[in-house]
Design a protein around this motif. Structure first.
Motif, PDB file in Angstrom:
ATOM      1  N   PHE B  86       0.865  -1.257   0.114  1.00 35.41           N
ATOM      2  CA  PHE B  86       0.014  -0.135   0.047  1.00 35.41           C
ATOM      3  C   PHE B  86       0.892   1.291   0.060  1.00 35.41           C
ATOM      4  O   PHE B  86       0.594   2.220  -0.530  1.00 35.41           O
ATOM      5  CB  PHE B  86      -1.027  -0.077   1.103  1.00 35.41           C
ATOM      6  N   GLU B 188      -0.587  -6.705   4.868  1.00 36.51           N
ATOM      7  CA  GLU B 188      -0.832  -5.526   5.473  1.00 36.51           C
ATOM      8  C   GLU B 188      -2.402  -5.269   5.139  1.00 36.51           C
ATOM      9  O   GLU B 188      -3.132  -5.982   4.477  1.00 36.51           O
ATOM     10  CB  GLU B 188      -0.350  -4.557   4.057  1.00 36.51           C
ATOM     11  N   THR B 189      -2.850  -4.473   6.096  1.00 37.22           N
ATOM     12  CA  THR B 189      -4.266  -4.470   6.345  1.00 37.22           C
ATOM     13  C   THR B 189      -4.658  -2.623   5.997  1.00 37.22           C
ATOM     14  O   THR B 189      -3.869  -1.896   6.679  1.00 37.22           O
ATOM     15  CB  THR B 189      -4.724  -4.713   7.573  1.00 37.22           C
ATOM     16  N   LEU B 190      -5.393  -2.271   5.401  1.00 37.52           N
ATOM     17  CA  LEU B 190      -5.538  -0.999   5.165  1.00 37.52           C
ATOM     18  C   LEU B 190      -7.128  -0.690   5.799  1.00 37.52           C
ATOM     19  O   LEU B 190      -8.147  -1.230   5.400  1.00 37.52           O
ATOM     20  CB  LEU B 190      -5.604  -0.548   3.694  1.00 37.52           C
ATOM     21  N   THR B 191      -7.286   0.415   6.629  1.00 40.97           N
ATOM     22  CA  THR B 191      -8.422   1.096   6.963  1.00 40.97           C
ATOM     23  C   THR B 191      -8.180   2.415   6.863  1.00 40.97           C
ATOM     24  O   THR B 191      -7.268   3.046   6.641  1.00 40.97           O
ATOM     25  CB  THR B 191      -8.526   0.592   8.399  1.00 40.97           C
ATOM     26  N   ILE B 192      -9.523   3.077   7.070  1.00 41.18           N
ATOM     27  CA  ILE B 192      -9.550   4.767   6.792  1.00 41.18           C
ATOM     28  C   ILE B 192     -10.056   5.278   8.427  1.00 41.18           C
ATOM     29  O   ILE B 192     -10.918   4.476   8.895  1.00 41.18           O
ATOM     30  CB  ILE B 192     -10.543   4.961   5.950  1.00 41.18           C
ATOM     31  N   PRO B 210      -9.522  12.818   6.741  1.00 40.69           N
ATOM     32  CA  PRO B 210      -9.215  11.345   6.623  1.00 40.69           C
ATOM     33  C   PRO B 210      -7.766  10.954   6.225  1.00 40.69           C
ATOM     34  O   PRO B 210      -7.232  11.530   5.400  1.00 40.69           O
ATOM     35  CB  PRO B 210     -10.284  11.018   5.329  1.00 40.69           C
ATOM     36  N   VAL B 212      -5.239   7.400   5.697  1.00 43.09           N
ATOM     37  CA  VAL B 212      -5.073   5.750   5.594  1.00 43.09           C
ATOM     38  C   VAL B 212      -4.281   5.234   6.781  1.00 43.09           C
ATOM     39  O   VAL B 212      -3.241   5.683   6.790  1.00 43.09           O
ATOM     40  CB  VAL B 212      -4.584   5.763   4.032  1.00 43.09           C
ATOM     41  N   GLU B 215      -1.458  -1.023   8.300  1.00 42.49           N
ATOM     42  CA  GLU B 215      -0.843  -1.902   9.629  1.00 42.49           C
ATOM     43  C   GLU B 215      -0.157  -2.985   8.745  1.00 42.49           C
ATOM     44  O   GLU B 215      -0.602  -3.630   7.883  1.00 42.49           O
ATOM     45  CB  GLU B 215      -1.945  -2.603  10.528  1.00 42.49           C
ATOM     46  N   ARG B 216       1.238  -3.380   9.124  1.00 40.48           N
ATOM     47  CA  ARG B 216       1.853  -4.407   8.539  1.00 40.48           C
ATOM     48  C   ARG B 216       2.467  -5.308   9.535  1.00 40.48           C
ATOM     49  O   ARG B 216       3.196  -4.636  10.485  1.00 40.48           O
ATOM     50  CB  ARG B 216       2.895  -3.633   7.508  1.00 40.48           C
ATOM     51  N   ALA B 235      -5.435  10.544   3.472  1.00 37.77           N
ATOM     52  CA  ALA B 235      -6.081   9.837   2.192  1.00 37.77           C
ATOM     53  C   ALA B 235      -6.342  10.554   1.000  1.00 37.77           C
ATOM     54  O   ALA B 235      -6.271   9.644  -0.108  1.00 37.77           O
ATOM     55  CB  ALA B 235      -7.294   9.483   2.978  1.00 37.77           C
TER      56      ALA B 235
END
Lengths: 245, 245
Positions: B86, B188-192, B210, B212, B215-216, B235
DNA sequence: CAGTGGTCTAGACCACTGT
DNA sequence: CAGTGGTCTAGACCACTGC
């Protein structure tokens, strides 16, 4: 003796040439999705090459996700599944942990001059018209997705005569059954934006709240663009994961 | 005669057993990243199996991205490349279209009791301590990324004695060179989320804008978690693309 | 039971890399 | 040139599926 098509470049390895052949047959609809392709033995005979080479060609296509093997039954043309899609990551899972198809409602269908983004994605000129659908989808947890979908009018003639209630929940099987248009792959782009008043109202969030914008161009097996859609959902319920190696 | 390890299950296909063998050798560091593994002929002799079977085992590992072939030179243990990451989708491209390594500055390094998320990712108990780095990275376009990085203290002893200026721009080669810890894969996890005051200040955006959140968790070749990091960026400058098939 | 894909072997020849 | 991986063949036997 050879069953090779014209375009086949004799300098390429046999297994790659066979791979191209199979892809062409799938793209042309000769071997439709869900059906088996000829057996390994049959291909061996037809192209007069060794089993190992046939297996190698099929291996690569299985790896690419175009084919699916099933021991004792045959080798099948796979339909793409959109489990990898971003849509999966707006929580579409119920309490039992099962993923369910979100309910959806078509709000409108109309003939339009394609807006620039759609014209580009669908490779249409300004003089070719397209069909625009507006749709609202409800996820399991109650969150909503607002979608606009554009289709090249030339390939979906008659769609506007279908009553909105008769559209299926899933559009791709619907395209295939009604118009013979099979989706083979897609490309999605994700960006973050803030909701305008109309979108916020549809999604049940506050204006200026962040939204995830998903643009998708869906292609046929022959790589012709068949659909362009733009979906928006509240960013708060979004979660996406990738593996790197 | 056989060079097979203990764990090898004789019921499994040979090529799968060989695949396991190779993975074990890489995980143990016997065949380090960037180096060649033994030649096909050598493996043929060592395990007393046919070339085709060896090739099959290597094929699967090449497909999984663990190995890389180079005709005439050998088969190499690959380092993961983070092209799908990401991070790459914050515009890290200059006017010439080249992707460049972002500059980065370590702000602090300290010994901590792992916060819950880090403890879970690194599989640490509350009694095991971890090292926490804070880092700020500047992308090509001037946008910023604020990062916190947690490492298991047991595997990185001596790190806190290294002056902050001596940390390399890229941490993974640094881990490998200084601590013998090679990264083999990551998730990796992507959240807003919306920026709190401190983060907004660091990133040069308005509070509540906002962001981004990436988390890795980075793993060694043996799948041991070696690093957990949490990065935040505006973001507005984020754009991510995937292919589905 | 016939037909399908799955595993494995043994060896030929080609194409590329480095010395 | 020797050594490496890349392509291809021919055929054996196994395991699963459906009739």
């Amino acid at each position: 003796m050879s069953a090779w098509k014209e375009g086949s470049d004799a300098r390429l390895p046999l297994y790659q040439r066979l791979r191209e052949e199979i892809m062409d047959r799938i793209a042309s609809g000769e071997w439709p999705p869900g059906e088996t392709i000829p057996t390994e033995a049959e291909l061996t005979r037809r192209y007069n090459i060794a089993v190992g080479t046939v297996r190698r060609a099929i291996d690569t296509l299985v790896n690419e996700g175009l084919l699916e093997r099933s021991q004792g039954r045959g080798t099948f043309v796979r339909r793409p599944d959109f489990d990898a899609s971003f849509f999966r990551f707006f929580r579409q899972v119920n309490a039992a942990g099962q993923s369910r198809v979100p309910t959806s409602r078509i709000l409108s269908a109309s003939l339009q001059t394609p807006p620039p983004a759609a014209a580009k994605a669908l490779e249409l000129t300004e003089h070719e018209s397209c069909i625009c659908l507006e749709r609202l989808r409800a996820m399991e947890d109650g969150s909503l997705l607002a979608e606009k979908i554009w289709l090249p009018a030339s390939r979906f003639s008659g769609l506007l005569e279908i009553p909105l209630e008769q559209f299926d929940n899933l559009l791709y099987p619907f395209y295939e059954a009604r118009f013979g248009q099979s989706i083979g792959s897609a490309r999605e782009t994700l960006t973050i934006d803030s909701a305008d008043a109309a979108t916020a109202d549809m999604l049940g969030i506050a204006p200026r709240d962040p939204v995830v914008v998903i643009e998708r161009t869906a292609l046929g097996y022959d790589r012709t663009p068949l659909e362009y859609r733009c979906s928006m959902g509240a960013a708060a319920t979004f979660r996406y994961q990738i593996e790197i190696s």
